[in-house]
Design a protein around this motif. Structure first.
Motif, PDB file in Angstrom:
ATOM      1  N   HIS A 199     -37.013  -4.187  -5.931  1.00 27.46           N
ATOM      2  CA  HIS A 199     -38.294  -3.551  -5.658  1.00 27.46           C
ATOM      3  C   HIS A 199     -38.129  -2.080  -5.222  1.00 27.46           C
ATOM      4  CE1 HIS A 199     -41.732  -3.764  -2.304  1.00 27.46           C
ATOM      5  NE2 HIS A 199     -42.182  -3.300  -3.535  1.00 27.46           N
ATOM      6  N   ALA A 200     -38.898  -1.161  -5.906  1.00 24.72           N
ATOM      7  CA  ALA A 200     -38.741   0.122  -5.736  1.00 24.72           C
ATOM      8  C   ALA A 200     -40.341   0.391  -5.223  1.00 24.72           C
ATOM      9  CB  ALA A 200     -38.915   0.990  -7.067  1.00 24.72           C
ATOM     10  N   THR A 201     -40.320   1.333  -4.227  1.00 22.99           N
ATOM     11  CA  THR A 201     -41.784   1.699  -3.568  1.00 22.99           C
ATOM     12  C   THR A 201     -41.694   3.081  -3.688  1.00 22.99           C
ATOM     13  OG1 THR A 201     -40.630   1.590  -1.606  1.00 22.99           O
ATOM     14  CG2 THR A 201     -41.967  -0.390  -2.026  1.00 22.99           C
ATOM     15  N   SER A 202     -43.049   4.024  -3.337  1.00 23.59           N
ATOM     16  CA  SER A 202     -43.323   5.244  -3.430  1.00 23.59           C
ATOM     17  C   SER A 202     -42.915   5.948  -4.612  1.00 23.59           C
ATOM     18  CB  SER A 202     -42.400   5.996  -2.192  1.00 23.59           C
ATOM     19  OG  SER A 202     -42.754   5.442  -1.088  1.00 23.59           O
ATOM     20  N   ILE A 203     -43.022   5.298  -5.969  1.00 26.44           N
ATOM     21  CA  ILE A 203     -42.677   5.617  -7.173  1.00 26.44           C
ATOM     22  C   ILE A 203     -43.954   6.811  -7.834  1.00 26.44           C
ATOM     23  CG2 ILE A 203     -41.526   3.664  -7.528  1.00 26.44           C
ATOM     24  CD1 ILE A 203     -43.645   2.829  -9.508  1.00 26.44           C
ATOM     25  N   ALA A 204     -45.058   6.868  -7.302  1.00 29.22           N
ATOM     26  CA  ALA A 204     -46.029   7.671  -7.723  1.00 29.22           C
ATOM     27  C   ALA A 204     -46.101   8.194  -9.008  1.00 29.22           C
ATOM     28  CB  ALA A 204     -45.718   9.041  -6.766  1.00 29.22           C
ATOM     29  N   GLN A 205     -46.363   6.933  -9.998  1.00 29.20           N
ATOM     30  CA  GLN A 205     -46.577   7.063 -11.303  1.00 29.20           C
ATOM     31  C   GLN A 205     -47.777   7.571 -11.879  1.00 29.20           C
ATOM     32  OE1 GLN A 205     -43.660   7.011 -13.511  1.00 29.20           O
ATOM     33  NE2 GLN A 205     -42.963   7.532 -11.388  1.00 29.20           N
ATOM     34  N   GLY A 206     -48.788   7.644 -10.802  1.00 20.95           N
ATOM     35  CA  GLY A 206     -50.206   8.003 -11.451  1.00 20.95           C
ATOM     36  C   GLY A 206     -50.979   6.668 -11.704  1.00 20.95           C
ATOM     37  N   THR A 207     -52.377   6.839 -11.925  1.00 19.61           N
ATOM     38  CA  THR A 207     -52.996   5.585 -12.126  1.00 19.61           C
ATOM     39  C   THR A 207     -53.524   5.516 -13.527  1.00 19.61           C
ATOM     40  OG1 THR A 207     -54.208   6.113  -9.883  1.00 19.61           O
ATOM     41  CG2 THR A 207     -55.579   5.010 -11.650  1.00 19.61           C
ATOM     42  N   LYS A 208     -53.309   4.201 -13.956  1.00 24.07           N
ATOM     43  CA  LYS A 208     -53.612   3.664 -15.449  1.00 24.07           C
ATOM     44  C   LYS A 208     -54.886   3.313 -15.609  1.00 24.07           C
ATOM     45  CE  LYS A 208     -52.313   0.220 -18.857  1.00 24.07           C
ATOM     46  NZ  LYS A 208     -53.358  -0.404 -18.806  1.00 24.07           N
ATOM     47  N   ALA A 209     -55.714   3.749 -16.511  1.00 27.04           N
ATOM     48  CA  ALA A 209     -57.396   3.737 -16.817  1.00 27.04           C
ATOM     49  C   ALA A 209     -57.437   2.456 -17.700  1.00 27.04           C
ATOM     50  CB  ALA A 209     -57.704   4.958 -17.280  1.00 27.04           C
ATOM     51  N   ALA A 210     -58.508   2.189 -17.759  1.00 23.28           N
ATOM     52  CA  ALA A 210     -58.802   0.789 -18.916  1.00 23.28           C
ATOM     53  C   ALA A 210     -58.747   1.472 -20.200  1.00 23.28           C
ATOM     54  CB  ALA A 210     -60.279   0.333 -18.554  1.00 23.28           C
ATOM     55  N   GLY A 211     -58.213   0.734 -21.078  1.00 21.33           N
ATOM     56  CA  GLY A 211     -58.148   1.088 -22.398  1.00 21.33           C
ATOM     57  C   GLY A 211     -56.920   1.793 -22.760  1.00 21.33           C
ATOM     58  N   GLN A 212     -55.844   2.372 -21.721  1.00 24.15           N
ATOM     59  CA  GLN A 212     -54.640   2.884 -22.128  1.00 24.15           C
ATOM     60  C   GLN A 212     -53.647   1.762 -22.247  1.00 24.15           C
ATOM     61  OE1 GLN A 212     -54.172   5.545 -18.739  1.00 24.15           O
ATOM     62  NE2 GLN A 212     -55.476   7.157 -19.806  1.00 24.15           N
ATOM     63  N   THR A 213     -52.538   2.090 -22.697  1.00 25.69           N
ATOM     64  CA  THR A 213     -51.419   1.674 -22.972  1.00 25.69           C
ATOM     65  C   THR A 213     -50.258   2.225 -22.344  1.00 25.69           C
ATOM     66  OG1 THR A 213     -51.912   0.500 -25.151  1.00 25.69           O
ATOM     67  CG2 THR A 213     -49.673   0.485 -24.577  1.00 25.69           C
ATOM     68  N   TRP A 214     -49.644   1.259 -21.430  1.00 22.77           N
ATOM     69  CA  TRP A 214     -48.396   2.096 -20.419  1.00 22.77           C
ATOM     70  C   TRP A 214     -47.226   0.906 -20.970  1.00 22.77           C
ATOM     71  CZ3 TRP A 214     -49.300   4.727 -15.102  1.00 22.77           C
ATOM     72  CH2 TRP A 214     -50.384   5.422 -15.307  1.00 22.77           C
TER      73      TRP A 214
END
Length: 216
Positions: free
Chosen positions: A192-207
């Motif tokens: 478990h990793a917390t406080s990773i702050a990777q941003g917000t994924k939006a609908a339609g995107q591929t991550w």
């Protein structure tokens, strides 16, 4: 590319909390690659299916952003599973049909405390429901577990989050033992990793999320 250094992994110890000389350690490098909605639509039309990171590479479409976060807590239940497997004591391996990479928007640990995560965690911190958390199945076609490295040795998993998966702020990550993608954890949670702050994924995107565990 940015590199964020997070909470370090746990130490291997024996006996009543007494560390061994040259005690081993384990941690995880989390890597997130992102393709926008336009790139995803274009690749989907070319392939007639949802694209993976390997598809984007073959089509020579670079991600618009790549970030990494180093660190995690190895959860007690996950360590127990690994040691049972090493000792031939039974248990399902974290293979390419029994492993998922989970992401969530939680900002506190499942154990009830504040960030960072603790070894007693058994779930992500995010609230229930797919709007807050998502575990994506790792399969051979998207990067089933591979062993690499010399010192340290590494174990790598990859999961592809398509246009409708994981659309929220990525604040935490972890590996569990699920067999199908979904919003509910399947025990045992490995790390478990917390406080990773990777941003917000939006609908339609591929991550694409890659978890590389290292053992020294």
């Amino acid at each position: 590319m940015t590199l964020d250094h997070g909470h370090a992994g746990g130490a291997l110890a024996a006996g009543a909390g007494i560390p061994l000389p040259g005690d081993g350690r384990a941690t995880t490098l989390w890597r997130v690659e992102r393709w926008g909605a336009d790139a995803t639509r274009w690749a989907t039309l070319r392939l007639d299916r949802a694209p993976t990171d390997r598809d984007f590479a073959r089509l020579r479409v670079a991600p618009y952003a790549v970030t990494e976060h180093l660190g995690n807590v190895l959860c007690t239940a996950g360590w127990t599973r690994l040691l049972n497997l090493a000792g031939g004591l039974g248990g399902q391996a974290y293979d390419n049909t029994h492993t998922r990479i989970g992401v969530g928007n939680g900002t506190v640990t499942a154990g009830g405390g504040s960030v960072p995560a603790v070894a007693a965690d058994t779930d992500l911190a995010a609230a229930s429901g797919a709007a807050n958390r998502w575990f994506q199945l790792v399969t051979a076609s998207t990067g089933g577990p591979t062993v690499g490295g010399t010192v340290p040795k590494t174990l790598t998993y990859v999961a592809v989050f398509g246009g409708s998966d994981g659309n929220f702020a990525w604040n935490e990550m972890g590996l569990d033992a699920g067999t199908a993608s979904g919003a509910t954890v399947t025990a045992p949670l490995l790390n478990h990793a917390t406080s990773i702050a990777q941003g917000t994924k939006a609908a339609g995107q591929t991550w694409t999320a890659t978890a590389t565990l290292s053992f020294t």
